[in-house]
Design a protein around this motif. Structure first.
Motif, PDB file in Angstrom:
ATOM      1  N   GLN A  75       0.833  -1.196   0.000  1.00 55.10           N
ATOM      2  CA  GLN A  75       0.000   0.000   0.000  1.00 55.10           C
ATOM      3  C   GLN A  75       0.870   1.250   0.000  1.00 55.10           C
ATOM      4  N   TYR A  76       0.401   2.238  -0.740  1.00 56.91           N
ATOM      5  CA  TYR A  76       1.089   3.522  -0.863  1.00 56.91           C
ATOM      6  C   TYR A  76       0.225   4.566  -0.184  1.00 56.91           C
ATOM      7  N   PHE A  77       0.819   5.240   0.781  1.00 61.26           N
ATOM      8  CA  PHE A  77       0.064   6.155   1.621  1.00 61.26           C
ATOM      9  C   PHE A  77       0.256   7.616   1.209  1.00 61.26           C
ATOM     10  N   GLY A  78      -0.802   8.384   1.458  1.00 61.73           N
ATOM     11  CA  GLY A  78      -0.704   9.829   1.317  1.00 61.73           C
ATOM     12  C   GLY A  78      -0.036  10.437   2.537  1.00 61.73           C
ATOM     13  N   PRO A  79       0.144  11.755   2.558  1.00 65.98           N
ATOM     14  CA  PRO A  79       0.848  12.421   3.660  1.00 65.98           C
ATOM     15  C   PRO A  79       0.002  12.597   4.905  1.00 65.98           C
TER      16      PRO A  79
END
Lengths: 113, 115
Positions: free
Chosen positions: B104-108
Motif C-alpha cells: 500500500q502507498y500512503f498519502g501524507p
C-alpha cells in the motif's frame, strides 16, 4: 480479531549500534510487510515477506518472516540518524481479503549521534 | 510527482460541523483506502474501495461516508464531528492481484482537530 504486537514500543540508541524489532501474533498471515513512518508523513513500504522462513535484506536492514508465518523481525545494523522513525509491521490474513492489512502496534526508534 | 495526495493537510474545526477530506492517486491503482491513526500511532483501516465499489467497511460510525467518483479519487465526508474524531487520517492505494496487492502507498495524511 487479529493482533500484531510489536516490541519494543520505544527504542533510543546511539549511531552505530545494532537493534532488532519484533512483530508477533497468534494468527497466521499470508504475507507480512514492514513500513517506516516519519513525523508528518504517511507510512512508506520497506519490504514484503511472503514465504515462511524468508529472509530479505535491504542495505543495513534485515527482515525475517517466521517459519510458522506468525511473526517477523527487523534487524538494523550500524544504525544511523536517518533510520529514526516509527516502524510498523502489517499482516495480510490467510484466506481473507488480501488488501485488508492489520497493522502492528508500532516501534518508535530514535537514533542519536 | 505526488503518488497519493490528500487535502487539506490540516483541518481544525468545531464539534458538530461537517467536513470533507479529499484523496487522489496517480499510480493507476484500482484499490483505495482510508485509515485512521490515533494519538498512540495505531493505524486502523476504515474503508476500502475497489474500482469505485466499497469492499471493506469496518465498524465506523455512519457519520463517516466515503465516496469514490472514479478509481483515482476517494473522498471522506464526516458529519457532526465529535472530539473523538480528532486523529490523522491517511488515504492509501494498492494494485489488485498478486503479491503487489498487499503493498500500500500512503498519502501524507490529514491531521483533523475537533475543538
Amino acid at each position: 480479531t487479529q493482533l500484531l504486537e510489536q516490541s519494543p514500543q520505544f527504542l533510543s540508541i546511539q549511531e552505530g549500534e545494532n537493534l532488532t524489532v519484533y512483530c508477533n501474533s497468534s494468527s497466521v498471515f499470508s504475507s507480512l510487510q514492514w513500513y517506516r513512518q516519519e513525523p508528518g508523513e504517511g507510512p512508506v513500504l520497506l519490504v514484503t515477506v511472503v514465504t515462511g522462513g524468508e529472509v530479505k535484506k535491504l542495505k543495513r536492514l534485515t527482515f525475517q518472516f517466521g517459519d510458522a508465518r506468525k511473526d517477523s523481525s527487523l534487524h538494523i545494523t550500524a544504525a544511523q540518524p536517518g533510520d529514526t522513525g516509527l516502524y510498523l509491521c502489517a499482516g495480510a490474513p490467510r484466506g481473507g481479503t488480501a488488501s485488508k492489512l492489520t497493522f502492528g502496534t508500532g516501534t518508535r526508534l530514535q537514533v542519536t549521534l | 510527482d505526488t503518488a497519493v495526495s490528500q487535502t487539506p493537510k490540516y483541518l481544525v474545526t468545531q464539534m458538530g460541523n461537517d467536513k470533507s477530506i479529499k484523496c487522489e492517486q496517480n499510480l493507476g491503482h484500482d484499490t483505495m483506502y482510508w485509515y485512521k491513526q490515533d494519538s498512540k500511532k495505531f493505524l486502523k483501516i476504515m474503508f476500502s474501495y475497489n474500482n469505485k465499489e466499497l469492499i471493506i467497511n469496518e465498524t465506523v460510525p455512519n457519520r463517516f461516508s466515503p465516496k469514490s467518483p472514479d478509481k483515482a479519487h476517494l473522498n471522506l465526508h464526516i458529519n457532526s464531528l465529535e472530539l473523538g474524531d480528532s486523529a490523522v487520517y491517511f488515504c492509501a492505494s494498492s494494485r489488485v492481484g498478486g503479491a503487489s496487492s498487499y503493498e500500500q502507498y500512503f498519502g501524507p495524511g490529514t491531521r483533523l482537530t475537533v475543538t
